[in-house]
Motif scaffolding. Structure first.
Motif, mmCIF file in Angstrom:
data_model
loop_
_atom_site.group_PDB
_atom_site.id
_atom_site.type_symbol
_atom_site.label_atom_id
_atom_site.label_comp_id
_atom_site.label_asym_id
_atom_site.label_seq_id
_atom_site.Cartn_x
_atom_site.Cartn_y
_atom_site.Cartn_z
ATOM 1 N N ARG A 372 0.712 -1.043 -0.022
ATOM 2 C CA ARG A 372 -0.053 -0.012 0.082
ATOM 3 C C ARG A 372 0.897 1.301 0.017
ATOM 4 O O ARG A 372 0.775 2.304 -0.567
ATOM 5 N N ASP A 373 2.006 1.188 0.964
ATOM 6 C CA ASP A 373 2.734 2.608 0.752
ATOM 7 C C ASP A 373 3.474 2.561 -0.341
ATOM 8 O O ASP A 373 3.709 3.672 -0.841
ATOM 9 N N ALA A 374 4.037 1.632 -1.167
ATOM 10 C CA ALA A 374 4.639 1.832 -2.384
ATOM 11 C C ALA A 374 3.623 2.342 -3.549
ATOM 12 O O ALA A 374 3.996 3.303 -4.276
ATOM 13 N N ALA A 375 2.268 1.905 -3.381
ATOM 14 C CA ALA A 375 1.330 2.487 -4.361
ATOM 15 C C ALA A 375 1.240 4.119 -4.047
ATOM 16 O O ALA A 375 1.241 4.901 -5.070
ATOM 17 N N VAL A 376 1.015 4.390 -2.873
ATOM 18 C CA VAL A 376 0.796 5.867 -2.565
ATOM 19 C C VAL A 376 2.007 6.702 -2.889
ATOM 20 O O VAL A 376 1.886 7.918 -3.322
ATOM 21 N N ARG A 377 3.426 6.215 -2.523
ATOM 22 C CA ARG A 377 4.550 6.813 -2.974
ATOM 23 C C ARG A 377 4.552 6.946 -4.213
ATOM 24 O O ARG A 377 5.044 8.120 -4.780
ATOM 25 N N GLN A 378 4.356 6.172 -5.176
ATOM 26 C CA GLN A 378 4.463 6.216 -6.443
ATOM 27 C C GLN A 378 3.426 7.276 -7.141
ATOM 28 O O GLN A 378 3.674 8.087 -8.168
ATOM 29 N N LEU A 379 2.276 7.319 -6.703
ATOM 30 C CA LEU A 379 1.256 8.201 -7.212
ATOM 31 C C LEU A 379 1.702 9.463 -6.625
ATOM 32 O O LEU A 379 1.333 10.454 -7.659
ATOM 33 N N GLU A 380 2.000 9.682 -5.605
ATOM 34 C CA GLU A 380 2.491 11.006 -5.450
ATOM 35 C C GLU A 380 3.770 11.570 -5.978
ATOM 36 O O GLU A 380 3.862 12.766 -6.280
ATOM 37 N N ALA A 381 4.373 10.808 -6.503
ATOM 38 C CA ALA A 381 5.696 11.077 -7.346
ATOM 39 C C ALA A 381 5.149 11.491 -8.872
ATOM 40 O O ALA A 381 5.865 11.582 -9.549
ATOM 41 N N GLY A 382 3.957 10.978 -8.982
ATOM 42 C CA GLY A 382 3.332 11.320 -10.628
ATOM 43 C C GLY A 382 3.438 10.165 -11.559
ATOM 44 O O GLY A 382 3.649 10.598 -12.568
ATOM 45 N N HIS A 383 3.312 8.882 -11.091
ATOM 46 C CA HIS A 383 3.489 7.971 -11.860
ATOM 47 C C HIS A 383 2.144 6.994 -11.592
ATOM 48 O O HIS A 383 2.108 6.346 -10.525
ATOM 49 N N PRO A 384 1.459 6.423 -12.720
ATOM 50 C CA PRO A 384 0.567 5.321 -12.320
ATOM 51 C C PRO A 384 1.138 4.042 -11.991
ATOM 52 O O PRO A 384 2.306 3.874 -12.397
ATOM 53 N N LEU A 385 -0.003 3.058 -11.767
ATOM 54 C CA LEU A 385 0.875 1.911 -11.327
ATOM 55 C C LEU A 385 -0.330 0.656 -12.069
ATOM 56 O O LEU A 385 -1.293 0.771 -11.993
ATOM 57 N N TRP A 386 0.409 -0.309 -12.730
ATOM 58 C CA TRP A 386 -0.321 -1.825 -13.036
ATOM 59 C C TRP A 386 -0.466 -2.364 -11.925
ATOM 60 O O TRP A 386 0.433 -2.421 -10.878
ATOM 61 N N PHE A 387 -1.889 -3.063 -11.853
ATOM 62 C CA PHE A 387 -2.131 -3.767 -10.492
ATOM 63 C C PHE A 387 -3.125 -4.946 -10.982
ATOM 64 O O PHE A 387 -3.602 -4.907 -11.916
ATOM 65 N N ALA A 388 -2.834 -6.003 -10.443
ATOM 66 C CA ALA A 388 -3.816 -7.148 -10.497
ATOM 67 C C ALA A 388 -4.369 -7.570 -8.878
ATOM 68 O O ALA A 388 -4.138 -7.194 -7.966
ATOM 69 N N CYS A 389 -5.811 -8.033 -9.340
ATOM 70 C CA CYS A 389 -6.709 -8.263 -8.451
ATOM 71 C C CYS A 389 -7.719 -9.375 -9.002
ATOM 72 O O CYS A 389 -7.809 -9.933 -9.836
ATOM 73 N N ASP A 390 -8.804 -9.707 -7.827
ATOM 74 C CA ASP A 390 -10.032 -10.412 -8.056
ATOM 75 C C ASP A 390 -11.012 -9.450 -8.475
ATOM 76 O O ASP A 390 -11.475 -8.864 -7.402
ATOM 77 N N CYS A 391 -11.212 -9.001 -9.780
ATOM 78 C CA CYS A 391 -12.287 -7.958 -9.889
ATOM 79 C C CYS A 391 -13.736 -8.252 -9.878
ATOM 80 O O CYS A 391 -14.616 -7.718 -10.110
ATOM 81 N N MET A 392 -13.825 -9.598 -9.467
ATOM 82 C CA MET A 392 -15.159 -10.170 -9.320
ATOM 83 C C MET A 392 -15.719 -10.054 -8.161
ATOM 84 O O MET A 392 -17.201 -9.818 -7.735
ATOM 85 N N GLN A 393 -15.021 -9.727 -6.986
ATOM 86 C CA GLN A 393 -15.250 -9.512 -5.630
ATOM 87 C C GLN A 393 -16.055 -8.190 -5.308
ATOM 88 O O GLN A 393 -15.151 -7.276 -5.466
ATOM 89 N N PHE A 394 -17.210 -8.178 -4.762
ATOM 90 C CA PHE A 394 -17.636 -6.984 -4.310
ATOM 91 C C PHE A 394 -17.778 -6.070 -5.481
ATOM 92 O O PHE A 394 -17.337 -4.707 -5.113
ATOM 93 N N ALA A 395 -18.059 -6.101 -6.563
ATOM 94 C CA ALA A 395 -17.970 -5.290 -7.573
ATOM 95 C C ALA A 395 -19.160 -4.933 -8.346
ATOM 96 O O ALA A 395 -20.065 -5.858 -8.725
ATOM 97 N N LEU A 396 -19.314 -3.562 -8.708
ATOM 98 C CA LEU A 396 -20.709 -3.183 -9.586
ATOM 99 C C LEU A 396 -19.992 -2.691 -10.651
ATOM 100 O O LEU A 396 -19.457 -1.340 -10.798
ATOM 101 N N ARG A 397 -20.087 -3.284 -11.745
ATOM 102 C CA ARG A 397 -19.466 -2.947 -12.988
ATOM 103 C C ARG A 397 -20.253 -1.607 -13.653
ATOM 104 O O ARG A 397 -19.775 -0.690 -13.992
ATOM 105 N N GLY A 398 -21.698 -1.554 -13.445
ATOM 106 C CA GLY A 398 -22.285 -0.288 -13.949
ATOM 107 C C GLY A 398 -21.990 1.157 -13.286
ATOM 108 O O GLY A 398 -21.714 2.046 -13.660
ATOM 109 N N LYS A 399 -21.640 0.728 -11.984
ATOM 110 C CA LYS A 399 -21.583 1.955 -11.012
ATOM 111 C C LYS A 399 -20.128 2.273 -10.855
ATOM 112 O O LYS A 399 -19.715 3.308 -10.744
ATOM 113 N N GLY A 400 -19.107 1.318 -11.219
ATOM 114 C CA GLY A 400 -17.806 1.624 -11.289
ATOM 115 C C GLY A 400 -17.460 1.610 -9.679
ATOM 116 O O GLY A 400 -16.770 2.263 -9.482
ATOM 117 N N ILE A 401 -17.744 0.557 -9.167
ATOM 118 C CA ILE A 401 -17.449 0.387 -7.496
ATOM 119 C C ILE A 401 -16.839 -0.807 -7.086
ATOM 120 O O ILE A 401 -17.445 -2.091 -7.665
#
Length: 515
Positions: A372-401
């Motif tokens: 988590r700290d690495a993600a915050v540090r990179q975004l604050e430095a001005g760079h996006p991040l690639w990430f992988a997840c289980d996108c099916m869990q607690f996901a609302l595709r239409g609302k984007g949540i």
């Protein structure tokens, strides 16, 4: 079920019921309990009429997860992988296109995903046949061969696969190699290419059993690869070896705004260091800073009207000249909190590469705080991040949540969800299955993240104009991999990079290719 439970009076031990079937009496009891609870009837009405996710959606959860972020990056137009499993490619290219746009002051830019898709099929086919040759005496019902044979050229992949392809073949803009019908809807092409490849594998193993030497088998493999190339070129079109590229930079009035691409703390903006870093790299690399021609070009290869133009450039030349970061300057962090994978070690998954001669999928397993700290540090430095997840869990595709506090299936069904993260990974309930890009985060008064801005590759109709918001609770539970710039790692994690890798079997529940 009927109550046939027996208790031994000597040991006070309880034995299992002797009747293992569901009886009519059992069904009657279940139904009576269901009908006697008003909440069950209300939940059933909602779920049957609207579906589980809509019925489980909490309006309070939606209200409590705003889409404001005090650290966010200005990205280009939303992309769309359509009916293909190329999310890992899209997320990788979206991560790098941000750097291109802000280095060269472009309004928008998109790489060709179809270009990497072509070479991914060629390279995966080659790796599959090489793996077949390496396991000629392995039984076809062995676990190793089943993994090799499962989906020879399926679409899924990881960041490291992207790096392998980019290092070998370079990158091209979308204008040089647009999408095709079979890149946007890949099922049929992949199905028949897999069928042909498995037939090739059977012939290779049959020839080996009949005494063919390796020279003969390799000639057969070379003939097979010619067929693979023909099929891929028919489906996707041959990729360019040289191409023309033209782009218009934003005018002087926009220059200051382009450099200030990280919005922070309620509208205050933090200048992005990537532009300076790119300029430094360009000045140090002659190929990135061509000498002026007849006095009409600036140092960066653009003419005075703000036009970048290349008459004939190769994909590798394009990548090295116009992408201000190297795909190799990143490391994959993983959070897999299981006893079998202690933190603070590097792991490599056997049989996982997509390009022969490159290393297997490798990652550093770290605690969630580190991830988590690495993600915050990179975004604050001005760079996006690639990430992988289980996108099916607690996901609302239409609302984007993505949020357990919004998708209240626990309340809808009256259940308690049983898993901690490590247990969910161990039992295959929450494997990585989708890659996206982090482009923002909201930090509370103590500097801790409470929600994340997610750029998806499902087009503008998914989520809010293609963007999702993820609660930090969801992030901690279901984000398993994160790709971080090596220069932004903390010292303890950077030190792990020099340690030997621990090889793990491909069927171990650590991570899965993202689609």
């Amino acid at each position: 079920m009927t109550d046939d439970t027996n208790t031994n009076p000597d040991t006070n031990a309880t034995t299992a019921p002797s009747n293992t079937t569901v009886t009519p009496d059992d069904i009657s009891r279940y139904s009576l309990a269901f009908e006697s609870d008003r909440a069950n009837r209300v939940a059933a009405n909602a779920a049957v009429s609207n579906g589980v996710l809509a019925a489980a959606t909490s309006y309070r959860g939606v209200r409590d997860l705003p889409r404001d972020f005090n650290v966010q990056l200005k990205q280009g137009s939303i992309t769309n992988q359509r009916r293909s499993g190329r999310c890992w490619m899209f997320a990788s290219l979206n991560t790098l296109r941000y750097e291109v746009m802000h280095r060269w002051n472009l309004d928008d830019f998109e790489f060709s995903e179809n270009y990497l898709f072509f070479w991914d099929k060629i390279e995966k086919a080659n790796v599959y046949l090489e793996n077949v040759l390496a396991t000629l005496d392995e039984p076809t019902d062995s676990r190793t061969f089943e993994v090799i044979n499962e989906g020879p050229v399926d679409d899924g992949g990881w960041w490291q696969m992207f790096v392998n392809l980019a290092d070998k073949y370079g990158l091209v803009p979308k204008s040089a190699y647009p999408e095709s019908a079979n890149s946007m809807d890949s099922d049929a092409f992949v199905q028949y290419l897999n069928t042909v490849l498995r037939g090739f594998a059977a012939r290779l193993r049959e020839a080996h059993a009949q005494g063919a030497d390796m020279a003969r088998l390799r000639q057969m493999k070379d003939d097979d690869m010619a067929v693979v190339y023909r099929m891929t070129a028919i489906a996707l079109g041959e990729p360019p070896t040289h191409f023309e590229f033209t782009a218009r930079t934003k005018g002087d009035a926009d220059d200051g705004e382009a450099a200030e691409d990280v919005e922070k703390n309620g509208g205050e903006k933090k200048a992005d260091d990537s532009a300076d870093a790119g300029a430094d790299a360009a000045s140090a690399d002659d190929s990135a800073a061509p000498a002026p021609k007849d006095g009409t070009e600036n140092y960066d290869g653009t003419d005075r009207s703000g036009i970048i133009h290349e008459e004939s450039i190769t994909p590798l030349e394009f990548m090295h000249k116009y992408v201000p970061v190297s795909p190799d300057d990143f490391v994959t962090l993983c959070n897999a909190p299981m006893d079998r994978t202690p933190f603070g070690k590097r792991y490599a998954i056997k049989w996982s590469t997509n390009v022969a001669g490159t290393e297997q999928m490798t990652f550093v397993n770290v605690p969630m705080d580190t991830l988590r700290d690495a993600a915050v540090r990179q975004l604050e430095a001005g760079h996006p991040l690639w990430f992988a997840c289980d996108c099916m869990q607690f996901a609302l595709r239409g609302k984007g949540i993505f949020d357990p506090a919004t998708v209240r299936v626990d309340e809808l069904f009256g259940i308690e969800l049983p898993y901690e993260k490590g247990e969910a990974i161990e039992y295959g309930d929450a494997p990585s299955n989708h890659a996206m890009t982090l482009t923002g985060v909201n930090l509370d008064a103590d500097g801790r993240p409470n929600r994340w801005k997610v750029e998806n590759s499902w087009g503008k109709t998914a989520g809010e104009d293609g963007y999702f918001v993820a609660s930090n609770d969801w992030f901690d539970r279901y984000v398993t991999e994160l790709v971080v710039r090596t220069d932004l790692l903390d010292d303890a994690t950077r030190a792990i990079l020099g340690t030997p890798v621990v090889e793990v079997e491909p069927w171990e529940p650590l991570t899965r290719p993202c689609e």
